[in-house]
Design a protein around this motif. Sequence first.
Motif, PDB file in Angstrom:
ATOM      1  N   PRO A  33       0.992  -1.281  -0.041  1.00  0.00           N
ATOM      2  CA  PRO A  33       0.003  -0.078  -0.037  1.00  0.00           C
ATOM      3  C   PRO A  33       0.634   1.206   0.061  1.00  0.00           C
ATOM      4  O   PRO A  33       0.379   2.523  -0.453  1.00  0.00           O
ATOM      5  CB  PRO A  33      -0.712  -0.020   1.085  1.00  0.00           C
ATOM      6  CG  PRO A  33       0.055  -1.136   2.234  1.00  0.00           C
ATOM      7  CD  PRO A  33       0.484  -1.812   1.319  1.00  0.00           C
ATOM      8  N   SER A  34       2.188   1.008   0.612  1.00  0.00           N
ATOM      9  CA  SER A  34       2.923   2.419   0.541  1.00  0.00           C
ATOM     10  C   SER A  34       4.458   2.043   0.436  1.00  0.00           C
ATOM     11  O   SER A  34       4.601   0.909   0.823  1.00  0.00           O
ATOM     12  CB  SER A  34       2.624   3.084   1.823  1.00  0.00           C
ATOM     13  OG  SER A  34       3.282   2.395   2.948  1.00  0.00           O
ATOM     14  N   GLU A  85      -0.939  10.178  -9.557  1.00  0.00           N
ATOM     15  CA  GLU A  85      -2.205  10.871  -9.500  1.00  0.00           C
ATOM     16  C   GLU A  85      -2.958  11.050 -10.836  1.00  0.00           C
ATOM     17  O   GLU A  85      -3.313   9.825 -11.026  1.00  0.00           O
ATOM     18  CB  GLU A  85      -1.651  12.424  -9.291  1.00  0.00           C
ATOM     19  CG  GLU A  85      -0.625  12.677  -8.118  1.00  0.00           C
ATOM     20  CD  GLU A  85      -1.184  12.324  -6.662  1.00  0.00           C
ATOM     21  OE1 GLU A  85      -2.537  12.083  -6.713  1.00  0.00           O
ATOM     22  OE2 GLU A  85      -0.572  12.108  -5.783  1.00  0.00           O
ATOM     23  N   GLY A 122       3.348  11.187  -3.340  1.00  0.00           N
ATOM     24  CA  GLY A 122       2.095  11.076  -3.871  1.00  0.00           C
ATOM     25  C   GLY A 122       1.649   9.600  -4.181  1.00  0.00           C
ATOM     26  O   GLY A 122       2.534   8.503  -3.769  1.00  0.00           O
ATOM     27  N   THR A 123       0.688   9.593  -4.987  1.00  0.00           N
ATOM     28  CA  THR A 123      -0.024   8.076  -4.990  1.00  0.00           C
ATOM     29  C   THR A 123       0.267   7.618  -6.629  1.00  0.00           C
ATOM     30  O   THR A 123       0.044   8.421  -7.659  1.00  0.00           O
ATOM     31  CB  THR A 123      -1.565   7.943  -4.775  1.00  0.00           C
ATOM     32  OG1 THR A 123      -2.011   8.504  -3.355  1.00  0.00           O
ATOM     33  CG2 THR A 123      -2.104   6.830  -5.104  1.00  0.00           C
ATOM     34  N   TYR A 124       0.661   6.395  -6.663  1.00  0.00           N
ATOM     35  CA  TYR A 124       1.021   5.834  -8.019  1.00  0.00           C
ATOM     36  C   TYR A 124      -0.112   4.616  -8.133  1.00  0.00           C
ATOM     37  O   TYR A 124      -0.279   4.025  -7.333  1.00  0.00           O
ATOM     38  CB  TYR A 124       2.500   5.326  -7.965  1.00  0.00           C
ATOM     39  CG  TYR A 124       3.551   6.272  -8.142  1.00  0.00           C
ATOM     40  CD1 TYR A 124       4.104   6.961  -9.298  1.00  0.00           C
ATOM     41  CD2 TYR A 124       3.602   7.180  -6.821  1.00  0.00           C
ATOM     42  CE1 TYR A 124       5.165   7.795  -9.269  1.00  0.00           C
ATOM     43  CE2 TYR A 124       4.668   8.238  -6.805  1.00  0.00           C
ATOM     44  CZ  TYR A 124       5.239   8.602  -7.900  1.00  0.00           C
ATOM     45  OH  TYR A 124       6.384   9.546  -7.943  1.00  0.00           O
ATOM     46  N   LYS A 125      -0.026   4.368  -9.255  1.00  0.00           N
ATOM     47  CA  LYS A 125      -1.282   3.069  -9.789  1.00  0.00           C
ATOM     48  C   LYS A 125      -0.596   2.263 -10.662  1.00  0.00           C
ATOM     49  O   LYS A 125       0.076   2.943 -11.577  1.00  0.00           O
ATOM     50  CB  LYS A 125      -2.598   3.739 -10.299  1.00  0.00           C
ATOM     51  CG  LYS A 125      -3.292   2.575 -10.869  1.00  0.00           C
ATOM     52  CD  LYS A 125      -4.607   3.126 -11.329  1.00  0.00           C
ATOM     53  CE  LYS A 125      -5.276   3.701 -10.221  1.00  0.00           C
ATOM     54  NZ  LYS A 125      -6.768   4.193 -10.573  1.00  0.00           N
ATOM     55  N   ASP A 185      -2.832   0.640  -5.966  1.00  0.00           N
ATOM     56  CA  ASP A 185      -2.306   1.928  -5.579  1.00  0.00           C
ATOM     57  C   ASP A 185      -1.113   1.830  -4.785  1.00  0.00           C
ATOM     58  O   ASP A 185      -1.136   1.077  -3.697  1.00  0.00           O
ATOM     59  CB  ASP A 185      -3.587   2.888  -4.996  1.00  0.00           C
ATOM     60  CG  ASP A 185      -4.512   3.425  -6.156  1.00  0.00           C
ATOM     61  OD1 ASP A 185      -4.205   3.061  -7.261  1.00  0.00           O
ATOM     62  OD2 ASP A 185      -5.609   3.666  -5.855  1.00  0.00           O
ATOM     63  N   ARG A 224       1.209   4.329  -2.471  1.00  0.00           N
ATOM     64  CA  ARG A 224       1.563   5.868  -1.634  1.00  0.00           C
ATOM     65  C   ARG A 224       3.011   5.885  -1.568  1.00  0.00           C
ATOM     66  O   ARG A 224       3.598   5.134  -0.785  1.00  0.00           O
ATOM     67  CB  ARG A 224       0.794   5.857  -0.683  1.00  0.00           C
ATOM     68  CG  ARG A 224       1.217   7.196   0.135  1.00  0.00           C
ATOM     69  CD  ARG A 224       0.365   8.462  -0.367  1.00  0.00           C
ATOM     70  NE  ARG A 224       0.501   9.673   0.022  1.00  0.00           N
ATOM     71  CZ  ARG A 224       0.223  10.976  -0.269  1.00  0.00           C
ATOM     72  NH1 ARG A 224      -0.800  11.017  -1.609  1.00  0.00           N
ATOM     73  NH2 ARG A 224       0.246  11.937   0.312  1.00  0.00           N
ATOM     74  N   ASN A 280       5.871   7.931  -0.114  1.00  0.00           N
ATOM     75  CA  ASN A 280       6.344   8.867   1.104  1.00  0.00           C
ATOM     76  C   ASN A 280       7.681   9.362   0.771  1.00  0.00           C
ATOM     77  O   ASN A 280       8.381   8.472   1.201  1.00  0.00           O
ATOM     78  CB  ASN A 280       5.663   8.280   2.169  1.00  0.00           C
ATOM     79  CG  ASN A 280       4.458   7.856   2.538  1.00  0.00           C
ATOM     80  OD1 ASN A 280       3.588   8.681   2.142  1.00  0.00           O
ATOM     81  ND2 ASN A 280       4.098   6.808   3.114  1.00  0.00           N
TER      82      ASN A 280
END
Length: 872
Positions: free
Chosen positions: A32-33, A67, A111-114, A127, A129, A131
Amino acid sequence: MRIALSSMDGMTGVLLLLLYHTCLGLDVTAPPSQTALFKSRVVLPCTFRVNAPPINPQFLAIIWSFETKELLRFDNKEKVVSDDGVSLDEQAARQGNASLTIYNVAIANHGTYKCLVIYSPDRTSRDIRLNVQATPMVKIHKMGLHKYEKNQVDCSITGFFPKESLIVTWLRNDIKIQGGSNMGLLQIGADGTFRVNSSIILTPDQIKDRPSIICQVEHVSLQKPIQDGFLVTYKVAPKVQLTSSSTEDGNEYLYVCEARGFSPEPLSINWLVDGKMANLSRGSEDGLFNKEIYYRVNIKEGNVSERISCNIQHEALNSPVTKTLEVQGYNKCKPHCHLGLVVLISLLVSSLVFIGYILFIRKRKHSKHFQMSHIHEELVRGNEEKVNLYCMASKCPEKVDVTWMITVQEQKLIIIPESPANKDEEAGPLISHEYTVKTDQTEDSGLHNTITVLSFNPTISSHKNTEVKCKLQCGGRCEERTLNFSFSYKKPSVKGPIDLSLDDSGNVLCSLTLENFSPRNVQMKWNCGVGINHELPSTEDIKKNQDHTFQCNSTCRIPKDFFIDPGSKVRVTWTHGSLDQPGSQELSLKDFPWRPEMGDIIVPPLVHNGEAKLRCVIRGYFPDNLEVKWLRREAGKPDLYELPSSSDRYKIPVLEVIQESDKTYTCTASLIVSVLLKTEHKSEFICRVTRPSLETPLERRTGELTVTGIPTVTLKQNGNTLTAEISHFYPEEITVTWSRTKEKSQPPNNFEKYEEKDYSITPESDGTFTVISSIIHKKSHMPHMTNKDKLYKITVEHDSLKKTFEKIFLKGKDHFEDVTEKHIKVEPDQAEMSNSEAVVQHEGEETQTLVQPHKNSNDKKKNEKKNKKPKK
């Protein structure tokens, strides 16, 4: 970021493939991150798995977005272009690894990557995230403090991200200071990181006894707090004195600006004429500092009146202190002035008695104001060291008698300048030939000013601990000053290990820097080879530092051929007067930064009785002296054995070596295997890299291998009997189905299952299996039906097949006719996926068809067949 996107035509091609591809199931995995440090390299993990490996690239597409912006797209028709900080490994993507690499992580990458994976017709995304964290830097502004006043101390915290979770704590002797601190406004830099200032007001009680003051910072990017601090020192303003003297010929003035008794040490002395500086600083016994600076002025012909100012700046001063003196010039006498000189001399002679009497009175009066400075030391560093010791006297009613005394190795020596009357025979021998004394005396309003300079070239043997005295006599008064002088060479310090780089020709550039040594003369030599006996040319760049010490950078270019031998070494040696024996540094191949990095072994599908080429890429090494071996572990056994370069079943081609733009090497190690199910299934191959620079070999393993056998279908007929022999397949699970239509006119999709006459499965000696299945055409008893009215179909399903094998036959009068193409529409894409072709000939004849491996068989059907016996 600028990534090449696929065209609409390419996307259309992908969509067409998706339409014909059977649903297989897709599982995508990603955390997730992910956390990354500012300016580092980070990999965003994203892996996927299909239920029926291996993966067919024709049905694969990978899309990364950040994003709302698409970053990267990869499919079978579009090559990944990543020239803007991101990349995806195409080979790894075809193996199920869609991870994205981001280089030189910026704050903007936060930010958030997909990660979107399409494996027709399935599509799944995850997704992640990212950091981004930047570690702060802390700098406390060290300063002297007023002992009896409140003081503000500032601390700068810069370059951190995110802005949250920042904690600043002020400590006094490692104990938290309660209250008095203040956080400034948060500011953002051009790179996106933040900076802020923190300050604290310290009372006189808090700085009593000179405590340590620390600014401590905690942040989410730090594993432990960082801090900066200082020990409290008190501000003491300097006492400033400016003195000067001219030479006897009157062409030069020497000025000495002296600042004494100040704290802390940083102090600026500037001459207001042109700002030229020459510094010499030393500590005194009371912990305070003294500083002298020298300035010389040339006087031109004619009347010259120039104001020379010495400007002192120090943090203990509310405003700079300026001391000023005038440079007085003179006129050389012209011919027409000689008459005036004669008259003047006459007047002087007539009044000598009166003047002598006046001078005697003034001598007794002004000798009380006679002043003598300390001995000022000036060390001039160059190819040879030189010491100048200055001493000055002012306000003497007559010329000053000068005597220098120096004690060398416990022997007192007298240095007599110009006046032999000062000689003291009992004090020691004269050695004025080794020392130079120059004394300049000037007169102003009947008072004499004197500056005397003792100069000599110091040596460690003679001047390691030396006492120097300057004795000045003015009338009946005698003043004496003493200086303890100690001379030693400054040994060179080494700035890091030998630095290595590669030039455009692939040669090795070696460099080493020596710092803070004196005197200047230093020699550096480079040697290379197995016995380090080959001397190489080098270039030295010597620079002078502000403190008059030197630094030397020596560079040597070594041809790459020297490093082919694994025993080669490089050695640099240096000699200097401060060293008892030469200094040296040495490195071997194991110290080279260009170490090989191995990728995973790329394993193609392994098919029984086929040939497979395994590949492993090794990058980033230098020089080109890599040794690669292939090893094998048999199924169920722990032992490894090395494969020969060539045999009946294994061949090891010559390494494919290329030189990259950075002059390092990349090679591809290959192994060609003649695949047999019985020997290669569940075996393992190992690629091992050895090199002199590696303490232990590098290895990559394939893991247990899976070998499949592709069915060979043989169809033969004998009258009304149609027999299929399916051989050389593995694994054992296979489905053979016969079906027929009741009437020829019925659509092909109205086939009904037809019972086999015979079915058998047999294991072969090579580990594969063989199935024999047959049917019999039964003559119809219906008057309106004939032997030509029946359609028969055989279907073979197996994990190794690209697609289900199907053949349709029409029962003729005396044979079966292959009518597959009339009843099954074959699209172009499907034709590429299956090379199957079969024709049933006349009785007793047969045709064999080898069906290519199917990399994407139906998951649902596979699950139904799993762990079942062959289906009849």
